[in-house]
Write a protein that holds these residues in place. Structure first.
Motif: not given
Ligand code: PEP
Length: 254
Positions: A81, A68-69, A112-113, A116
């Motif tokens: 992350t 997820w971001y 975005r992912k 990140k």
């Protein structure tokens, strides 16, 4: 410039805990000392630690299938992350076609992912690829170029050393239908030209572009021999240790 091949297995939602441990153990036995090809496996996230413990000290890196971001918060079911780094992941698959087309991930989310994952010190494998109807309508280059451009928006040139791109024509994923080496090479060359436009030739020449879509031991050699194909992202065939090892052997002897 010579790029080291990178072959990764995406186990998707296909193993039990016992199967994941057994598969990882078998792979370590066959490939644990592999030096010619970079290797990773991406098990279901609940078994990351199980597989990490088996892979420890081997040449096979651990990857996650998604991230997820955001750093934390009310994102039920998601993994940050930092969590993935915490359990030993080096790689994260981002924007797999199943997440784009079944789970509705957009290029903006995928971007975005990617950002990140990089900010978290991990290495994204950014998946791109056209649908069958897009290929039939001659839209392959447009679709793939857009996914690459939007997926890598805002990525610092210095971070590109940690980015892998996986070209995975959606019509070839899990279907047994593989792109011909010529079809795959043409798209890979297009992606590399685009990377040169975006980041300059040195970075484009150093970036690894994997092919994914029904790769198996019997077709890997011809695909991996193509100039701009720098490895493979393997689904179904990565669930059988002998088959995955056969793909790696095909790459190692090039
Ligand atoms: C994939 O899911 O990334 C993939 C390439 O699957 P398969 O090898 O089964 O086509």
């Amino acid at each position: 410039m010579a790029r080291k091949l990178f072959i990764a297995g995406n186990w998707k939602m296909n193993t039990s805990a016992a199967e994941a441990a057994a598969l990882a153990t078998d792979l370590v036995g066959r490939l644990g000392a592999e030096a010619k090809v970079d290797l990773a496996v991406c098990p279901p996230s609940v078994y990351l630690t199980t597989v990490r413990d088996v892979l420890k000290g081997s040449a096979i890196a651990l990857g996650a299938q998604n991230a997820w971001y955001e750093d934390n918060g009310a994102y039920t079911g998601e993994l940050s992350t930092a969590m993935l780094a915490d359990v030993g992941c080096a790689y994260v698959i981002v924007g797999h076609s199943e997440r784009r087309h079944i789970l509705g991930e957009t290029d903006a989310m995928i971007n975005r992912k990617v950002l990140k994952v990089l900010a978290g010190g991990l290495k994204p494998i950014l998946c791109v690829g056209e649908l069958l109807e897009q290929r039939k309508a001659d839209q392959t280059d447009d679709v793939v170029a857009r996914q690459v451009k939007l997926g890598l928006k805002g990525v610092a040139p210095t971070d590109m050393a940690r980015v892998t791109i996986a070209y995975e024509p959606v019509w070839a994923i899990g279907t047994g239908e593989v792109a011909t080496p010529q079809q795959a090479q043409a798209v890979h060359a297009m992606i590399r030209d685009l990377l040169a436009d975006l980041f300059g030739k040195t970075i484009a020449d150093a970036t690894r572009i994997q092919y994914g879509g029904s790769v198996k031991a019997s077709n890997a050699g011809d695909l991996l021999a193509c100039k701009d194909i720098d490895g493979a992202l393997v689904g179904g065939a990565s669930l059988k240790a002998a088959e995955f090892a056969g793909i790696v052997a095909a790459g190692a002897k090039l």
